[in-house]
Design a protein around this motif. Structure first.
Motif, PDB file in Angstrom:
ATOM      1  N   LYS A 137     -35.080 -63.890 -13.320  1.00 54.83           N
ATOM      2  CA  LYS A 137     -36.047 -64.713 -12.597  1.00 54.83           C
ATOM      3  C   LYS A 137     -37.314 -64.932 -13.422  1.00 54.83           C
ATOM      4  O   LYS A 137     -37.849 -66.041 -13.483  1.00 54.83           O
ATOM      5  N   VAL A 138     -37.768 -63.908 -14.099  1.00 49.23           N
ATOM      6  CA  VAL A 138     -39.006 -63.993 -14.876  1.00 49.23           C
ATOM      7  C   VAL A 138     -38.790 -64.674 -16.228  1.00 49.23           C
ATOM      8  O   VAL A 138     -39.599 -65.487 -16.661  1.00 49.23           O
ATOM      9  N   THR A 139     -37.673 -64.345 -16.902  1.00 47.70           N
ATOM     10  CA  THR A 139     -37.471 -64.840 -18.265  1.00 47.70           C
ATOM     11  C   THR A 139     -36.550 -66.049 -18.358  1.00 47.70           C
ATOM     12  O   THR A 139     -36.529 -66.735 -19.375  1.00 47.70           O
ATOM     13  N   GLY A 140     -35.765 -66.275 -17.313  1.00 52.46           N
ATOM     14  CA  GLY A 140     -34.781 -67.345 -17.369  1.00 52.46           C
ATOM     15  C   GLY A 140     -33.497 -66.926 -18.066  1.00 52.46           C
ATOM     16  O   GLY A 140     -32.594 -67.735 -18.247  1.00 52.46           O
ATOM     17  N   LYS A 141     -33.418 -65.677 -18.493  1.00 50.56           N
ATOM     18  CA  LYS A 141     -32.228 -65.165 -19.166  1.00 50.56           C
ATOM     19  C   LYS A 141     -31.809 -63.853 -18.524  1.00 50.56           C
ATOM     20  O   LYS A 141     -32.647 -63.069 -18.109  1.00 50.56           O
ATOM     21  N   ARG A 142     -30.512 -63.639 -18.463  1.00 50.94           N
ATOM     22  CA  ARG A 142     -30.017 -62.376 -17.924  1.00 50.94           C
ATOM     23  C   ARG A 142     -29.849 -61.388 -19.065  1.00 50.94           C
ATOM     24  O   ARG A 142     -29.669 -61.774 -20.217  1.00 50.94           O
ATOM     25  N   ALA A 143     -29.896 -60.131 -18.737  1.00 52.34           N
ATOM     26  CA  ALA A 143     -29.664 -59.071 -19.710  1.00 52.34           C
ATOM     27  C   ALA A 143     -28.172 -58.794 -19.801  1.00 52.34           C
ATOM     28  O   ALA A 143     -27.458 -58.866 -18.799  1.00 52.34           O
ATOM     29  N   TYR A 144     -27.711 -58.489 -20.990  1.00 53.10           N
ATOM     30  CA  TYR A 144     -26.315 -58.120 -21.198  1.00 53.10           C
ATOM     31  C   TYR A 144     -26.181 -56.681 -21.663  1.00 53.10           C
ATOM     32  O   TYR A 144     -25.082 -56.190 -21.856  1.00 53.10           O
ATOM     33  N   GLY A 145     -27.319 -56.027 -21.843  1.00 49.54           N
ATOM     34  CA  GLY A 145     -27.307 -54.639 -22.260  1.00 49.54           C
ATOM     35  C   GLY A 145     -28.064 -53.781 -21.274  1.00 49.54           C
ATOM     36  O   GLY A 145     -28.910 -54.266 -20.521  1.00 49.54           O
ATOM     37  N   PHE A 146     -27.740 -52.500 -21.285  1.00 46.63           N
ATOM     38  CA  PHE A 146     -28.340 -51.574 -20.347  1.00 46.63           C
ATOM     39  C   PHE A 146     -28.817 -50.337 -21.088  1.00 46.63           C
ATOM     40  O   PHE A 146     -28.092 -49.773 -21.903  1.00 46.63           O
ATOM     41  N   SER A 147     -30.034 -49.942 -20.811  1.00 50.85           N
ATOM     42  CA  SER A 147     -30.584 -48.702 -21.335  1.00 50.85           C
ATOM     43  C   SER A 147     -31.153 -47.936 -20.155  1.00 50.85           C
ATOM     44  O   SER A 147     -32.108 -48.382 -19.524  1.00 50.85           O
ATOM     45  N   SER A 148     -30.540 -46.828 -19.851  1.00 48.41           N
ATOM     46  CA  SER A 148     -30.979 -46.073 -18.687  1.00 48.41           C
ATOM     47  C   SER A 148     -32.272 -45.326 -18.987  1.00 48.41           C
ATOM     48  O   SER A 148     -32.535 -44.952 -20.124  1.00 48.41           O
ATOM     49  N   ALA A 149     -33.041 -45.130 -17.974  1.00 47.50           N
ATOM     50  CA  ALA A 149     -34.293 -44.384 -18.119  1.00 47.50           C
ATOM     51  C   ALA A 149     -33.987 -42.967 -18.573  1.00 47.50           C
ATOM     52  O   ALA A 149     -33.210 -42.262 -17.940  1.00 47.50           O
ATOM     53  N   GLY A 150     -34.565 -42.594 -19.690  1.00 47.70           N
ATOM     54  CA  GLY A 150     -34.353 -41.248 -20.198  1.00 47.70           C
ATOM     55  C   GLY A 150     -32.953 -40.984 -20.713  1.00 47.70           C
ATOM     56  O   GLY A 150     -32.590 -39.848 -20.988  1.00 47.70           O
TER      57      GLY A 150
ATOM     58  N   HIS B   4     -30.166 -41.319 -19.071  1.00 47.62           N
ATOM     59  CA  HIS B   4     -29.352 -40.676 -18.042  1.00 47.62           C
ATOM     60  C   HIS B   4     -28.249 -41.626 -17.579  1.00 47.62           C
ATOM     61  O   HIS B   4     -28.503 -42.595 -16.878  1.00 47.62           O
ATOM     62  N   LEU B   5     -27.034 -41.330 -17.998  1.00 47.52           N
ATOM     63  CA  LEU B   5     -25.862 -42.100 -17.609  1.00 47.52           C
ATOM     64  C   LEU B   5     -24.933 -41.202 -16.818  1.00 47.52           C
ATOM     65  O   LEU B   5     -24.983 -39.980 -16.937  1.00 47.52           O
ATOM     66  N   THR B   6     -24.082 -41.811 -16.029  1.00 43.91           N
ATOM     67  CA  THR B   6     -23.066 -41.058 -15.298  1.00 43.91           C
ATOM     68  C   THR B   6     -21.703 -41.647 -15.626  1.00 43.91           C
ATOM     69  O   THR B   6     -21.601 -42.705 -16.254  1.00 43.91           O
ATOM     70  N   ALA B   7     -20.662 -40.989 -15.185  1.00 44.83           N
ATOM     71  CA  ALA B   7     -19.312 -41.499 -15.396  1.00 44.83           C
ATOM     72  C   ALA B   7     -19.112 -42.848 -14.712  1.00 44.83           C
ATOM     73  O   ALA B   7     -18.272 -43.640 -15.112  1.00 44.83           O
ATOM     74  N   GLU B   8     -19.897 -43.132 -13.689  1.00 47.31           N
ATOM     75  CA  GLU B   8     -19.766 -44.397 -12.959  1.00 47.31           C
ATOM     76  C   GLU B   8     -20.508 -45.555 -13.623  1.00 47.31           C
ATOM     77  O   GLU B   8     -20.259 -46.719 -13.323  1.00 47.31           O
ATOM     78  N   THR B   9     -21.418 -45.246 -14.506  1.00 49.61           N
ATOM     79  CA  THR B   9     -22.267 -46.284 -15.109  1.00 49.61           C
ATOM     80  C   THR B   9     -21.447 -47.381 -15.757  1.00 49.61           C
ATOM     81  O   THR B   9     -21.708 -48.565 -15.557  1.00 49.61           O
TER      82      THR B   9
ATOM     83  N   SER C 177     -18.326 -48.482 -15.372  1.00 49.56           N
ATOM     84  CA  SER C 177     -17.591 -49.401 -14.496  1.00 49.56           C
ATOM     85  C   SER C 177     -18.552 -50.358 -13.793  1.00 49.56           C
ATOM     86  O   SER C 177     -18.234 -51.530 -13.589  1.00 49.56           O
ATOM     87  N   ILE C 178     -19.728 -49.884 -13.442  1.00 52.23           N
ATOM     88  CA  ILE C 178     -20.738 -50.762 -12.833  1.00 52.23           C
ATOM     89  C   ILE C 178     -21.155 -51.831 -13.829  1.00 52.23           C
ATOM     90  O   ILE C 178     -21.227 -53.023 -13.504  1.00 52.23           O
ATOM     91  N   LEU C 179     -21.429 -51.415 -15.070  1.00 51.64           N
ATOM     92  CA  LEU C 179     -21.857 -52.369 -16.101  1.00 51.64           C
ATOM     93  C   LEU C 179     -20.772 -53.407 -16.379  1.00 51.64           C
ATOM     94  O   LEU C 179     -21.070 -54.600 -16.501  1.00 51.64           O
ATOM     95  N   ALA C 180     -19.529 -52.964 -16.483  1.00 52.53           N
ATOM     96  CA  ALA C 180     -18.431 -53.896 -16.742  1.00 52.53           C
ATOM     97  C   ALA C 180     -18.312 -54.910 -15.608  1.00 52.53           C
ATOM     98  O   ALA C 180     -18.145 -56.109 -15.846  1.00 52.53           O
ATOM     99  N   LYS C 181     -18.422 -54.438 -14.385  1.00 54.77           N
ATOM    100  CA  LYS C 181     -18.322 -55.323 -13.217  1.00 54.77           C
ATOM    101  C   LYS C 181     -19.436 -56.365 -13.232  1.00 54.77           C
ATOM    102  O   LYS C 181     -19.234 -57.519 -12.840  1.00 54.77           O
ATOM    103  N   LEU C 182     -20.629 -55.971 -13.702  1.00 49.18           N
ATOM    104  CA  LEU C 182     -21.774 -56.887 -13.730  1.00 49.18           C
ATOM    105  C   LEU C 182     -21.829 -57.750 -14.995  1.00 49.18           C
ATOM    106  O   LEU C 182     -22.755 -58.543 -15.171  1.00 49.18           O
ATOM    107  N   GLY C 183     -20.853 -57.598 -15.887  1.00 47.48           N
ATOM    108  CA  GLY C 183     -20.786 -58.438 -17.079  1.00 47.48           C
ATOM    109  C   GLY C 183     -21.630 -57.964 -18.249  1.00 47.48           C
ATOM    110  O   GLY C 183     -21.873 -58.729 -19.187  1.00 47.48           O
ATOM    111  N   PHE C 184     -22.052 -56.714 -18.249  1.00 48.03           N
ATOM    112  CA  PHE C 184     -22.815 -56.186 -19.379  1.00 48.03           C
ATOM    113  C   PHE C 184     -21.872 -55.949 -20.553  1.00 48.03           C
ATOM    114  O   PHE C 184     -20.700 -55.625 -20.368  1.00 48.03           O
ATOM    115  N   THR C 185     -22.373 -56.100 -21.767  1.00 47.61           N
ATOM    116  CA  THR C 185     -21.542 -55.924 -22.956  1.00 47.61           C
ATOM    117  C   THR C 185     -21.912 -54.694 -23.766  1.00 47.61           C
ATOM    118  O   THR C 185     -21.179 -54.320 -24.671  1.00 47.61           O
ATOM    119  N   TYR C 186     -23.053 -54.073 -23.477  1.00 49.87           N
ATOM    120  CA  TYR C 186     -23.374 -52.830 -24.178  1.00 49.87           C
ATOM    121  C   TYR C 186     -24.223 -51.920 -23.312  1.00 49.87           C
ATOM    122  O   TYR C 186     -24.852 -52.342 -22.355  1.00 49.87           O
TER     123      TYR C 186
END
Length: 174
Positions: free
Chosen positions: A10-23, A25-30, A32-41
């Motif tokens: 909404k702010v930039t006009g572009k979606r993010a394709y990567g995810f960096s968790s705070a600190g 902190h990732l879980t085993a579920e992270t 599958s959530i990212l893949a479902k949302l179309g993230f690539t890294y």
């Protein structure tokens, strides 16, 4: 993750394709959530200084190291900004030497926006100049690394080249 990405778009006009968790902190579920949302890294993995492929069903996510060194010690005032930069240079030199021996590495420096004061930015500028004075260094984005990995090493599975890392990161579901 979805709501954050919607706000970014909404702010930039572009979606993010990567995810960096705070600190980092990732879980085993992270993944599958990212893949479902179309993230690539995904960043935040602490087990490898090279990018690698994480298979999630029929999708692939490029796993990338977290920020092994960051500017947080300067914020916590355990180190001065200049000492943090010296630490970053030492880390770069070690990985650069490994690269010269035929084992190229990825180095991500973590910096935070509350460190954008002049006395903290100048050492970072010095670091960038230092790194640029070396041959065969690619200063790039995580997105470009992802594209390069998916094109050139689409099957670079962590378990094939670094099985010890998989054992250390079972918490991630790898």
């Amino acid at each position: 993750i979805r709501r954050t990405n919607e706000a970014i778009e909404k702010v930039t006009g572009k979606r993010a394709y990567g995810f960096s968790s705070a600190g980092g902190h990732l879980t085993a579920e992270t993944f599958s959530i990212l893949a479902k949302l179309g993230f690539t890294y995904s960043c935040g993995l602490r087990n490898s200084e090279v990018p690698f492929i994480i298979r999630v069903g029929d999708k692939k996510i490029v796993g990338q190291t977290s920020y092994a060194v960051s500017d947080m010690p300067a914020f916590r005032q355990t180190l001065t900004p200049r000492e943090v930069t010296e630490q970053w240079i030492d880390y770069f030199d070690a990985l650069y030497d490994e690269g010269k021996r035929g084992f190229p590495k990825m180095l991500a420096y973590g910096s935070h926006p509350h460190h954008a004061n002049a006395h903290r930015v100048r050492p970072l500028e010095e670091l960038i100049r230092y790194v640029k004075n070396h041959e065969k260094v690619w200063i790039t984005t995580r997105g470009e690394i992802t594209d390069w990995m998916l094109k050139n090493y689409p099957d670079h599975d962590l378990s094939k080249f670094y099985p010890e890392a998989v054992n250390s990161d079972k918490i991630y579901g790898l």
